[in-house]
Design a protein around this motif. Structure first.
Motif, PDB file in Angstrom:
ATOM      1  N   PHE A 261       0.846  -1.162  -0.008  1.00 14.99           N
ATOM      2  CA  PHE A 261       0.020  -0.280  -0.096  1.00 14.99           C
ATOM      3  C   PHE A 261       0.731   1.287  -0.123  1.00 14.99           C
ATOM      4  O   PHE A 261       2.032   1.258   0.444  1.00 14.99           O
ATOM      5  CB  PHE A 261      -0.924  -0.037   1.438  1.00 14.99           C
ATOM      6  CG  PHE A 261      -0.483  -0.148   2.474  1.00 14.99           C
ATOM      7  CD1 PHE A 261       0.224   1.296   3.261  1.00 14.99           C
ATOM      8  CD2 PHE A 261      -0.267  -1.221   3.288  1.00 14.99           C
ATOM      9  CE1 PHE A 261       0.809   1.271   4.454  1.00 14.99           C
ATOM     10  CE2 PHE A 261       0.475  -1.109   4.203  1.00 14.99           C
ATOM     11  CZ  PHE A 261       0.826  -0.190   4.993  1.00 14.99           C
ATOM     12  N   ALA A 262       0.142   2.326  -0.227  1.00 11.01           N
ATOM     13  CA  ALA A 262       0.875   3.543  -0.184  1.00 11.01           C
ATOM     14  C   ALA A 262       0.584   4.179   1.435  1.00 11.01           C
ATOM     15  O   ALA A 262      -0.712   4.194   1.483  1.00 11.01           O
ATOM     16  CB  ALA A 262       0.314   4.583  -1.275  1.00 11.01           C
ATOM     17  N   ALA A 263       1.296   4.488   2.010  1.00 13.16           N
ATOM     18  CA  ALA A 263       1.163   5.228   3.332  1.00 13.16           C
ATOM     19  C   ALA A 263       1.019   6.828   3.132  1.00 13.16           C
ATOM     20  O   ALA A 263       2.124   7.409   2.645  1.00 13.16           O
ATOM     21  CB  ALA A 263       2.224   4.922   4.173  1.00 13.16           C
ATOM     22  N   ILE A 264      -0.060   7.209   3.205  1.00 14.57           N
ATOM     23  CA  ILE A 264      -0.273   8.774   3.224  1.00 14.57           C
ATOM     24  C   ILE A 264      -0.404   9.414   4.710  1.00 14.57           C
ATOM     25  O   ILE A 264      -1.183   9.035   5.278  1.00 14.57           O
ATOM     26  CB  ILE A 264      -1.613   9.096   2.438  1.00 14.57           C
ATOM     27  CG1 ILE A 264      -1.334   8.553   1.052  1.00 14.57           C
ATOM     28  CG2 ILE A 264      -1.638  10.618   2.667  1.00 14.57           C
ATOM     29  CD1 ILE A 264      -2.503   7.864   0.613  1.00 14.57           C
ATOM     30  N   MET A 265       0.622   9.973   5.065  1.00 17.49           N
ATOM     31  CA  MET A 265       0.922  10.489   6.387  1.00 17.49           C
ATOM     32  C   MET A 265       0.062  11.776   6.649  1.00 17.49           C
ATOM     33  O   MET A 265       0.596  12.835   6.157  1.00 17.49           O
ATOM     34  CB  MET A 265       2.372  10.822   6.690  1.00 17.49           C
ATOM     35  CG  MET A 265       3.539   9.449   6.271  1.00 17.49           C
ATOM     36  SD  MET A 265       2.618   7.879   7.231  1.00 17.49           S
ATOM     37  CE  MET A 265       3.217   8.191   8.926  1.00 17.49           C
ATOM     38  N   THR A 266      -0.932  11.785   7.400  1.00 16.37           N
ATOM     39  CA  THR A 266      -1.821  13.014   7.341  1.00 16.37           C
ATOM     40  C   THR A 266      -1.483  14.019   8.706  1.00 16.37           C
ATOM     41  O   THR A 266      -2.026  14.947   8.888  1.00 16.37           O
ATOM     42  CB  THR A 266      -3.150  12.624   7.638  1.00 16.37           C
ATOM     43  OG1 THR A 266      -3.657  11.705   8.607  1.00 16.37           O
ATOM     44  CG2 THR A 266      -3.720  11.705   6.467  1.00 16.37           C
ATOM     45  N   CYS A 267      -0.428  13.282   9.637  1.00 13.66           N
ATOM     46  CA  CYS A 267      -0.233  14.441  10.759  1.00 13.66           C
ATOM     47  C   CYS A 267       1.331  14.255  10.896  1.00 13.66           C
ATOM     48  O   CYS A 267       2.023  13.399  10.410  1.00 13.66           O
ATOM     49  CB  CYS A 267      -0.876  13.934  11.909  1.00 13.66           C
ATOM     50  SG  CYS A 267      -0.081  12.454  12.888  1.00 13.66           S
ATOM     51  N   ALA A 268       1.871  15.473  11.213  1.00 17.53           N
ATOM     52  CA  ALA A 268       3.493  15.504  11.449  1.00 17.53           C
ATOM     53  C   ALA A 268       3.692  14.782  12.638  1.00 17.53           C
ATOM     54  O   ALA A 268       5.126  14.166  12.328  1.00 17.53           O
ATOM     55  CB  ALA A 268       3.817  17.078  11.898  1.00 17.53           C
ATOM     56  N   HIS A 269       3.342  14.378  13.609  1.00 18.76           N
ATOM     57  CA  HIS A 269       3.699  13.665  14.526  1.00 18.76           C
ATOM     58  C   HIS A 269       4.019  12.149  13.969  1.00 18.76           C
ATOM     59  O   HIS A 269       4.997  11.717  14.533  1.00 18.76           O
ATOM     60  CB  HIS A 269       2.799  13.477  15.807  1.00 18.76           C
ATOM     61  CG  HIS A 269       3.262  12.622  17.139  1.00 18.76           C
ATOM     62  ND1 HIS A 269       2.897  11.514  17.019  1.00 18.76           N
ATOM     63  CD2 HIS A 269       3.833  12.975  18.021  1.00 18.76           C
ATOM     64  CE1 HIS A 269       3.378  10.950  18.211  1.00 18.76           C
ATOM     65  NE2 HIS A 269       4.110  11.840  18.933  1.00 18.76           N
ATOM     66  N   ALA A 270       2.759  11.365  13.469  1.00 15.92           N
ATOM     67  CA  ALA A 270       3.272  10.108  13.006  1.00 15.92           C
ATOM     68  C   ALA A 270       4.386  10.146  11.754  1.00 15.92           C
ATOM     69  O   ALA A 270       5.110   9.203  11.695  1.00 15.92           O
ATOM     70  CB  ALA A 270       2.064   9.674  12.394  1.00 15.92           C
ATOM     71  N   ASP A 271       4.408  11.155  11.174  1.00 20.04           N
ATOM     72  CA  ASP A 271       5.331  11.383  10.047  1.00 20.04           C
ATOM     73  C   ASP A 271       6.805  11.322  10.520  1.00 20.04           C
ATOM     74  O   ASP A 271       7.677  10.605   9.975  1.00 20.04           O
ATOM     75  CB  ASP A 271       4.845  12.374   8.950  1.00 20.04           C
ATOM     76  CG  ASP A 271       5.646  12.393   7.742  1.00 20.04           C
ATOM     77  OD1 ASP A 271       6.182  11.154   7.333  1.00 20.04           O
ATOM     78  OD2 ASP A 271       6.001  13.415   7.277  1.00 20.04           O
ATOM     79  N   GLU A 272       6.817  12.054  11.419  1.00 22.65           N
ATOM     80  CA  GLU A 272       8.203  12.257  12.251  1.00 22.65           C
ATOM     81  C   GLU A 272       8.771  11.227  12.904  1.00 22.65           C
ATOM     82  O   GLU A 272       9.821  10.867  13.357  1.00 22.65           O
ATOM     83  CB  GLU A 272       8.234  13.765  12.831  1.00 22.65           C
ATOM     84  CG  GLU A 272       7.967  14.950  12.024  1.00 22.65           C
ATOM     85  CD  GLU A 272       7.814  16.242  12.676  1.00 22.65           C
ATOM     86  OE1 GLU A 272       7.773  16.023  14.030  1.00 22.65           O
ATOM     87  OE2 GLU A 272       7.479  17.351  12.023  1.00 22.65           O
ATOM     88  N   ASN A 273       7.903  10.590  13.810  1.00 22.62           N
ATOM     89  CA  ASN A 273       8.012   9.546  14.640  1.00 22.62           C
ATOM     90  C   ASN A 273       7.859   8.030  14.147  1.00 22.62           C
ATOM     91  O   ASN A 273       8.077   7.069  14.928  1.00 22.62           O
ATOM     92  CB  ASN A 273       7.079   9.497  15.945  1.00 22.62           C
ATOM     93  CG  ASN A 273       7.570  11.009  16.650  1.00 22.62           C
ATOM     94  OD1 ASN A 273       8.318  11.023  17.589  1.00 22.62           O
ATOM     95  ND2 ASN A 273       6.768  12.188  16.524  1.00 22.62           N
ATOM     96  N   CYS A 274       7.623   8.069  13.032  1.00 19.79           N
ATOM     97  CA  CYS A 274       7.411   6.679  12.341  1.00 19.79           C
ATOM     98  C   CYS A 274       8.314   6.479  11.027  1.00 19.79           C
ATOM     99  O   CYS A 274       7.669   6.686  10.018  1.00 19.79           O
ATOM    100  CB  CYS A 274       5.960   6.206  12.156  1.00 19.79           C
ATOM    101  SG  CYS A 274       4.907   6.184  13.216  1.00 19.79           S
ATOM    102  N   PRO A 275       9.716   6.420  11.434  1.00 16.04           N
ATOM    103  CA  PRO A 275      10.717   6.100  10.034  1.00 16.04           C
ATOM    104  C   PRO A 275      10.295   5.113   9.066  1.00 16.04           C
ATOM    105  O   PRO A 275      10.330   5.245   8.020  1.00 16.04           O
ATOM    106  CB  PRO A 275      11.868   6.176  10.741  1.00 16.04           C
ATOM    107  CG  PRO A 275      11.857   5.594  11.999  1.00 16.04           C
ATOM    108  CD  PRO A 275      10.188   6.251  12.427  1.00 16.04           C
ATOM    109  N   VAL A 276       9.715   3.926   9.787  1.00 11.92           N
ATOM    110  CA  VAL A 276       9.504   3.061   8.907  1.00 11.92           C
ATOM    111  C   VAL A 276       7.990   2.503   9.074  1.00 11.92           C
ATOM    112  O   VAL A 276       7.475   2.307  10.269  1.00 11.92           O
ATOM    113  CB  VAL A 276      10.336   1.757   9.138  1.00 11.92           C
ATOM    114  CG1 VAL A 276       9.963   0.403   8.166  1.00 11.92           C
ATOM    115  CG2 VAL A 276      11.592   2.175   8.951  1.00 11.92           C
TER     116      VAL A 276
END
Length: 212
Positions: A148-163
């Motif tokens: 799937f494509a992961a679409i990161m909708t919030c900064a916290h998840a995007d910055e804290n989930c490198p994988v």
């Protein structure tokens, strides 16, 4: 003007929202990230591969849920075969304020359960409802997800989930959190605003998918 294909399939109240959604301006810097998602979906479609979009934020309570629902709705309007999901890194619940924003915009919603209730969100009598509840991104109603494509909708998840395990591609499409206005006199306005912003960007994405 965006050419919308299947607007008549929508409930009338939702149809009425489309011209408002279409008129929302999307800044060029956001279009850059959205265009990358357009390319991903277009290439998958050209190869006749199944397309799975997973919208991810920390709690899977507001922005990711709104994005999943609007993406599935816009995909139906533009006749793009995708399956949309949402998830988080923690389980909370689909926030009632976000649910109310969707209802006010014309979606029909059925709620089942008390703790982390399941919501069945429907935009058309011709399409199945979208099953929504808070879950981690790899725990979906139908079991394990294909790539799937992961679409990161919030900064916290995007910055804290490198994988993001299982993601073949990742797209940062961050939205400001309407939670910041909970309990204020701007609460309803900001949830509506965020929902419509997400709708406009999902409209932009699916309107640009070339017919295969």
């Amino acid at each position: 003007v965006v050419r919308m294909k299947n607007t008549k399939l929508l409930f009338p109240a939702l149809q009425d929202q489309l011209f408002t959604i279409e008129s929302i301006d999307i800044p060029d810097d956001r279009k850059g990230a959205l265009d990358e998602l357009v390319q991903y979906v277009s290439e998958k479609r050209d190869r006749k591969e199944s397309i799975h979009l997973n919208f991810i934020c920390t709690h899977n309570s507001r922005r990711s849920q709104l994005a999943q629902i609007w993406a599935q709705c816009m995909a139906a309007i533009y006749d793009v075969a995708v399956q949309c999901y949402s998830g988080g890194v923690e389980v909370t619940e689909f926030n009632s304020r976000a649910v109310e924003a969707l209802q006010s915009q014309g979606f029909e919603v059925i709620r089942e359960g008390i703790n982390n209730p399941h919501y069945y969100v429907c935009f058309s009598n011709d399409h199945p409802s979208v099953k929504c509840y808070s879950k981690v991104f790899d725990d979906q109603p139908d079991g394990a997800l294909p790539a799937f494509a992961a679409i990161m909708t919030c900064a916290h998840a995007d910055e804290n989930c490198p994988v993001i395990v299982g993601a073949e591609k990742r797209f940062p499409v961050r939205y400001n959190d309407p939670k910041l206005f909970d309990g204020t006199d701007q609460e309803s306005e900001k949830y509506t605003e965020r929902s419509l912003q997400i709708a406009s960007e999902m409209m932009y994405v699916f309107s640009k998918i070339k017919n295969g």
